[in-house]
Motif scaffolding. Structure first.
Motif, short mmCIF file in Angstrom:
data_model
loop_
_atom_site.label_atom_id
_atom_site.label_comp_id
_atom_site.label_asym_id
_atom_site.label_seq_id
_atom_site.Cartn_x
_atom_site.Cartn_y
_atom_site.Cartn_z
N GLU A 296 -3.17 7.59 -6.31
CA GLU A 296 -3.65 8.97 -6.17
C GLU A 296 -3.46 9.77 -7.46
OE1 GLU A 296 -1.49 10.32 -2.80
OE2 GLU A 296 -2.93 9.49 -1.34
N THR B 71 0.29 3.65 -3.27
CA THR B 71 -0.64 4.75 -2.95
C THR B 71 -0.37 6.02 -3.77
OG1 THR B 71 -1.25 3.94 -0.77
CG2 THR B 71 -1.42 6.31 -1.14
N TYR C 206 -4.01 4.38 3.88
CA TYR C 206 -2.66 4.18 4.40
C TYR C 206 -2.33 5.25 5.43
CZ TYR C 206 2.43 3.37 4.25
OH TYR C 206 3.73 3.09 4.57
N ASP D 27 -8.83 1.89 -4.67
CA ASP D 27 -8.42 2.89 -3.68
C ASP D 27 -7.52 2.21 -2.65
OD1 ASP D 27 -8.16 5.27 -2.40
OD2 ASP D 27 -10.23 5.39 -1.68
N THR D 28 -6.86 3.01 -1.86
CA THR D 28 -6.06 2.52 -0.73
C THR D 28 -6.31 3.40 0.47
OG1 THR D 28 -4.12 3.91 -1.19
CG2 THR D 28 -4.21 1.74 -2.27
N VAL E 190 0.84 -1.20 0.00
CA VAL E 190 0.00 0.00 0.00
C VAL E 190 0.87 1.25 0.00
CG1 VAL E 190 -1.73 1.29 1.29
CG2 VAL E 190 -1.93 -1.19 1.07
#
Length: 359
Positions: free
Chosen positions: A271, A267, A302, A299-300, A263
């Protein structure tokens, strides 16, 4: 050995008290009449004939007639072999007592304390040989030498192995090719550290480093307890250490067993609108049943910590991957996942719709 002790030992070997006394007496006398043997051994006269007959049947003595009944000790080869066989069994039993005390089976017990460091290493080797998914190891080069065959076999089976090599502060690590074929990644810590082996998120072996005041080891067969050692490994023995060997690629397909690393790596790209295709293997958090699927990362989530800091905060907080399959959207967590749909044991980044290089 005095005669009294000798008689006691022969009794332990299966002779009756009178048989033991008569046999010891015959060894001292060589050849004697039944009457002389009874007198020297303090065995009642009426019993001596039955006793000599019994010893003769068992091969300890031989008897013959010469005016009166005479007896002499038989060639002791068979007797000595019998005693040696019994001695070996007692020695083996003594060794088994020590082994079972020092290396308790981790079946009903979730954790056991052991005294010897070698016991911890031996059990780690056993666990590594049985490993299926992943191994995290903190060890010296000498420990790695001892575990090398087990590590190589596990690596050949596709087990994801991470090694944290710890040395003295002024000691350089070996060349990178020393780790070729025994792990996927190795890092170097320039400080002594405990021995830690974590196997398949279930088993843990721990022992203080040799200079520690407290010398004991722990063997664990429990996911919850092993989880504590996992955090210790990641925060103190891995995340901040220098990478000295890696088989990881920087472009897909890339295998991950640590979702936090995955992640954290993807990420920024997610984004920026990059779409990743991932394959996930793990367990359903609610049912515990195995679950595997392939889908698109949507999506993530984190946690980077205070003011965006990543270390040591990257090993704490939430790390979640959201994956859309043809049928549903699933949330994926790592070891100890409780709020996600799936606890992943392996994730492979199969592809991306833009050219990317991951750390």
């Amino acid at each position: 050995m005095d005669s009294e002790t000798f008689v006691t030992v022969l009794e332990d070997a299966g002779l009756s008290p009178y048989e033991a006394k008569v046999y010891v007496t015959l060894l001292d006398l060589g050849t004697a009449s039944a009457t002389e043997i009874a007198d020297e051994s303090d065995v009642p006269g009426p019993r001596i004939y039955d006793i000599l007959r019994s010893l003769a049947d068992r091969g300890y003595v031989e008897t013959y007639k010469q005016d009166t009944l005479q007896a002499r000790a038989h060639d002791p080869t068979d007797v000595m072999e019998n005693l040696q066989e019994r001695a070996n069994k007692f020695e083996a039993a003594a060794a088994e007592v020590e082994t079972r005390w020092e290396q308790p089976e981790l079946k009903s017990n979730k954790a056991s304390i052991v005294k010897r460091f070698q016991t911890v290493v031996d059990r780690a080797e056993e666990f590594i040989r049985d490993s299926e998914n992943q191994v995290h190891l903190s060890a010296t080069l000498e420990d790695i030498d001892q575990l090398e065959d087990a590590l190589r076999e596990a690596h050949d089976r596709g087990v994801a192995i991470q090694i944290s090599l710890h040395t003295q502060a002024d000691e350089d690590p070996p060349q990178a090719d020393r780790f070729n074929g025994i792990c996927k990644e190795a890092r170097h810590r320039r400080l002594p550290a405990p021995f830690v082996a974590l196997i398949d998120r279930q088993k843990a072996c721990f022992s203080h480093h040799p200079d520690s005041i407290d010398q004991y080891g722990m063997l664990v067969n429990d996911q919850t307890h092993s989880y504590v050692f996992h955090w210790y490994f990641m925060t103190c023995l891995w995340d901040h250490c220098e990478t000295i060997y890696t088989e990881r690629k920087s472009t897909p397909p890339i295998e991950y067993v640590d979702i936090r690393r995955l992640v954290g790596d993807i990420t920024p790209f997610v984004e920026d609108g990059v779409t990743f295709i991932v394959s996930v293997e793990g367990h359903n958090v609610q049912t515990g049943e195995p679950q595997a699927f392939t889908g698109r990362v949507t999506d993530t989530e984190y946690a980077t910590g205070i003011d965006g800091a990543e270390a040591p905060y990257r090993v704490a907080g939430q790390a979640t991957l959201y994956v859309e399959t043809d049928d549903e959207q699933l949330s994926v967590g790592g070891w100890g996942a409780v709020i996600e749909d799936v606890e992943a044991t392996q994730i492979i980044v199969e592809d991306a719709d833009h050219s990317v290089e991951l750390n």
